[in-house]
Design a protein around this motif. Structure first.
Motif, PDB file in Angstrom:
ATOM      1  N   ASN A   1      10.165  71.175  47.295  1.00 34.78           N
ATOM      2  CA  ASN A   1      10.208  72.504  46.694  1.00 34.78           C
ATOM      3  C   ASN A   1      10.490  72.309  45.215  1.00 34.78           C
ATOM      4  OD1 ASN A   1       9.783  74.261  48.851  1.00 34.78           O
ATOM      5  ND2 ASN A   1      11.919  74.134  49.481  1.00 34.78           N
ATOM      6  N   PHE A   2       9.920  73.174  44.389  1.00 29.44           N
ATOM      7  CA  PHE A   2      10.148  73.112  42.957  1.00 29.44           C
ATOM      8  C   PHE A   2      10.842  74.388  42.518  1.00 29.44           C
ATOM      9  CE2 PHE A   2       6.141  70.845  43.762  1.00 29.44           C
ATOM     10  CZ  PHE A   2       6.470  69.593  43.294  1.00 29.44           C
ATOM     11  N   SER A   3      11.728  74.247  41.543  1.00 23.30           N
ATOM     12  CA  SER A   3      12.327  75.429  40.928  1.00 23.30           C
ATOM     13  C   SER A   3      12.539  75.135  39.444  1.00 23.30           C
ATOM     14  CB  SER A   3      13.649  75.803  41.603  1.00 23.30           C
ATOM     15  OG  SER A   3      14.584  74.753  41.489  1.00 23.30           O
ATOM     16  N   VAL A   4      12.634  76.205  38.666  1.00 22.63           N
ATOM     17  CA  VAL A   4      12.821  76.083  37.219  1.00 22.63           C
ATOM     18  C   VAL A   4      14.100  76.839  36.859  1.00 22.63           C
ATOM     19  CG1 VAL A   4      11.774  76.448  34.956  1.00 22.63           C
ATOM     20  CG2 VAL A   4      10.313  76.000  36.932  1.00 22.63           C
ATOM     21  N   PRO A   5      15.262  76.154  36.929  1.00 23.48           N
ATOM     22  CA  PRO A   5      16.519  76.843  36.638  1.00 23.48           C
ATOM     23  C   PRO A   5      16.676  77.209  35.161  1.00 23.48           C
ATOM     24  CG  PRO A   5      16.923  74.518  37.053  1.00 23.48           C
ATOM     25  CD  PRO A   5      15.471  74.766  37.321  1.00 23.48           C
ATOM     26  N   GLU A   6      16.047  76.437  34.276  1.00 30.55           N
ATOM     27  CA  GLU A   6      16.048  76.721  32.844  1.00 30.55           C
ATOM     28  C   GLU A   6      14.639  76.482  32.318  1.00 30.55           C
ATOM     29  OE1 GLU A   6      19.089  74.679  30.598  1.00 30.55           O
ATOM     30  OE2 GLU A   6      20.409  74.675  32.338  1.00 30.55           O
ATOM     31  N   ALA A   7      14.358  76.968  31.139  1.00 31.88           N
ATOM     32  CA  ALA A   7      13.003  76.913  30.582  1.00 31.88           C
ATOM     33  C   ALA A   7      12.437  75.493  30.499  1.00 31.88           C
ATOM     34  CB  ALA A   7      12.969  77.557  29.208  1.00 31.88           C
ATOM     35  N   ARG A   8      13.294  74.507  30.279  1.00 34.78           N
ATOM     36  CA  ARG A   8      12.798  73.148  30.091  1.00 34.78           C
ATOM     37  C   ARG A   8      13.249  72.181  31.175  1.00 34.78           C
ATOM     38  NH1 ARG A   8      13.500  70.528  24.876  1.00 34.78           N
ATOM     39  NH2 ARG A   8      15.658  70.650  25.461  1.00 34.78           N
ATOM     40  N   ILE A   9      13.727  72.706  32.297  1.00 33.37           N
ATOM     41  CA  ILE A   9      14.182  71.842  33.389  1.00 33.37           C
ATOM     42  C   ILE A   9      13.438  72.207  34.667  1.00 33.37           C
ATOM     43  CG2 ILE A   9      16.123  71.177  34.858  1.00 33.37           C
ATOM     44  CD1 ILE A   9      17.958  71.633  32.472  1.00 33.37           C
ATOM     45  N   LEU A  10      12.863  71.193  35.309  1.00 35.49           N
ATOM     46  CA  LEU A  10      12.191  71.367  36.585  1.00 35.49           C
ATOM     47  C   LEU A  10      13.022  70.638  37.636  1.00 35.49           C
ATOM     48  CD1 LEU A  10       9.695  72.336  38.173  1.00 35.49           C
ATOM     49  CD2 LEU A  10       8.619  70.157  37.599  1.00 35.49           C
ATOM     50  N   LEU A  11      13.396  71.344  38.673  1.00 35.45           N
ATOM     51  CA  LEU A  11      14.210  70.795  39.751  1.00 35.45           C
ATOM     52  C   LEU A  11      13.316  70.539  40.954  1.00 35.45           C
ATOM     53  CD1 LEU A  11      17.253  70.256  39.872  1.00 35.45           C
ATOM     54  CD2 LEU A  11      17.516  72.439  41.006  1.00 35.45           C
ATOM     55  N   ILE A  12      13.359  69.323  41.472  1.00 39.36           N
ATOM     56  CA  ILE A  12      12.537  68.941  42.620  1.00 39.36           C
ATOM     57  C   ILE A  12      13.474  68.662  43.791  1.00 39.36           C
ATOM     58  CG2 ILE A  12      10.874  67.261  43.496  1.00 39.36           C
ATOM     59  CD1 ILE A  12      10.189  66.651  40.533  1.00 39.36           C
ATOM     60  N   GLN A  13      13.271  69.409  44.882  1.00 44.74           N
ATOM     61  CA  GLN A  13      14.107  69.240  46.072  1.00 44.74           C
ATOM     62  C   GLN A  13      13.235  68.716  47.212  1.00 44.74           C
ATOM     63  OE1 GLN A  13      15.332  73.373  46.074  1.00 44.74           O
ATOM     64  NE2 GLN A  13      17.424  72.741  45.584  1.00 44.74           N
ATOM     65  N   PRO A  14      13.348  67.423  47.519  1.00 42.89           N
ATOM     66  CA  PRO A  14      12.528  66.846  48.591  1.00 42.89           C
ATOM     67  C   PRO A  14      12.962  67.380  49.965  1.00 42.89           C
ATOM     68  CG  PRO A  14      13.600  65.122  47.278  1.00 42.89           C
ATOM     69  CD  PRO A  14      14.164  66.423  46.851  1.00 42.89           C
ATOM     70  N   PHE A  15      11.977  67.547  50.850  1.00 44.55           N
ATOM     71  CA  PHE A  15      12.295  67.955  52.221  1.00 44.55           C
ATOM     72  C   PHE A  15      12.995  66.810  52.942  1.00 44.55           C
ATOM     73  CE2 PHE A  15       8.160  70.393  51.606  1.00 44.55           C
ATOM     74  CZ  PHE A  15       8.799  71.536  51.177  1.00 44.55           C
ATOM     75  N   ASP A  16      12.568  65.579  52.657  1.00 47.42           N
ATOM     76  CA  ASP A  16      13.155  64.380  53.252  1.00 47.42           C
ATOM     77  C   ASP A  16      13.948  63.662  52.161  1.00 47.42           C
ATOM     78  OD1 ASP A  16      13.799  62.023  54.508  1.00 47.42           O
ATOM     79  OD2 ASP A  16      11.722  61.387  54.863  1.00 47.42           O
ATOM     80  N   LYS A  17      15.265  63.734  52.248  1.00 44.16           N
ATOM     81  CA  LYS A  17      16.134  63.164  51.205  1.00 44.16           C
ATOM     82  C   LYS A  17      15.950  61.647  51.063  1.00 44.16           C
ATOM     83  CE  LYS A  17      18.080  67.206  50.898  1.00 44.16           C
ATOM     84  NZ  LYS A  17      17.242  68.202  50.323  1.00 44.16           N
ATOM     85  N   SER A  18      15.502  60.986  52.135  1.00 47.26           N
ATOM     86  CA  SER A  18      15.334  59.530  52.071  1.00 47.26           C
ATOM     87  C   SER A  18      14.126  59.127  51.222  1.00 47.26           C
ATOM     88  CB  SER A  18      15.188  58.952  53.484  1.00 47.26           C
ATOM     89  OG  SER A  18      13.995  59.399  54.085  1.00 47.26           O
ATOM     90  N   ALA A  19      13.300  60.092  50.844  1.00 44.08           N
ATOM     91  CA  ALA A  19      12.085  59.791  50.075  1.00 44.08           C
ATOM     92  C   ALA A  19      12.297  59.923  48.574  1.00 44.08           C
ATOM     93  CB  ALA A  19      10.954  60.708  50.527  1.00 44.08           C
ATOM     94  N   ILE A  20      13.528  60.154  48.131  1.00 47.28           N
ATOM     95  CA  ILE A  20      13.778  60.396  46.706  1.00 47.28           C
ATOM     96  C   ILE A  20      13.299  59.233  45.838  1.00 47.28           C
ATOM     97  CG2 ILE A  20      15.609  60.571  44.971  1.00 47.28           C
ATOM     98  CD1 ILE A  20      16.989  62.569  46.691  1.00 47.28           C
ATOM     99  N   LYS A  21      13.616  58.010  46.230  1.00 48.31           N
ATOM    100  CA  LYS A  21      13.206  56.854  45.422  1.00 48.31           C
ATOM    101  C   LYS A  21      11.680  56.733  45.371  1.00 48.31           C
ATOM    102  CE  LYS A  21      17.341  53.952  45.978  1.00 48.31           C
ATOM    103  NZ  LYS A  21      18.105  54.646  45.040  1.00 48.31           N
ATOM    104  N   ASP A  22      11.007  57.014  46.476  1.00 53.47           N
ATOM    105  CA  ASP A  22       9.542  56.970  46.502  1.00 53.47           C
ATOM    106  C   ASP A  22       8.955  58.055  45.601  1.00 53.47           C
ATOM    107  OD1 ASP A  22       9.483  54.849  48.328  1.00 53.47           O
ATOM    108  OD2 ASP A  22       9.594  56.218  50.051  1.00 53.47           O
TER     109      ASP A  22
END
Length: 184
Positions: free
Chosen positions: A55-76
């Motif tokens: 999921n993607f969200s934009v909490p501030e104008a210049r910041i993109l937050l990426i929330q993986p569904f599978d937390k173990s895939a963060i490094k990938d």
């Protein structure tokens, strides 16, 4: 012949939509999840589009937050973003990834504006090729006595008018994206 005319119109529309999609992937100093559309992540041996994993969200104008569904895939995911060379370094922050979009300097803005113009010109060339195909088609019909000379002239005029309309839309898109990039 009307169905064939509509096919050419659809091709022009697809070309224009491709341009708009390409423009969405060009970053203009603001956080935009569309720049990650081309990112593929090696997820359990399969190249998976990033937008199907997070999921993607934009909490501030210049910041993109990426929330993986599978937390173990963060490094990938981080590896996939780095390999895609989007020009932004991802930062792992617990269970999320932050992309901080830096301010664009004037030199980079001008470079992006040139890219925007080049993409627009490439689409115009492809649209002109579509017109050429349409004109070749109608001339072939005339040669086979399936269309009159008047039909050919009318068809060519209609195709040219349609092309002119799309070229105008492309020019407006180029100007709009260039203005967005050049804004401080």
């Amino acid at each position: 012949m009307d169905s064939r005319f509509n096919q050419f119109k659809e091709k022009l529309e697809k070309s224009f939509n491709n341009l708009k999609n390409e423009y969405q992937t060009i970053r203009a100093g603001r956080a935009n999840p569309k720049i990650l559309d081309k990112v593929l992540v090696d997820y359990y041996g399969t190249k998976t589009p990033l937008n199907q994993m997070c999921n993607f969200s934009v909490p501030e104008a210049r910041i993109l937050l990426i929330q993986p569904f599978d937390k173990s895939a963060i490094k990938d995911i981080v590896k996939g973003i780095n390999e895609a060379d989007v020009g932004i370094n991802p930062n792992i922050d617990g269970d999320v990834i932050r992309l901080i979009f830096p301010e664009l300097n004037e030199e980079r803005r001008k470079e992006l504006a040139k890219d925007v113009k080049k993409l627009g010109e490439d689409i115009k060339v492809s649209m002109r090729n579509i017109r050429r195909d349409a004109n070749d088609f109608i001339k072939k019909l005339e040669k086979n006595n399936e269309a009159t000379e008047d039909d050919v002239k009318t068809f060519e005029k209609d195709v040219q008018k349609m092309l002119d309309d799309y070229i105008k839309k492309v020019d407006e898109a180029i100007d709009g994206k260039t203005n967005e990039i050049m804004k401080l």
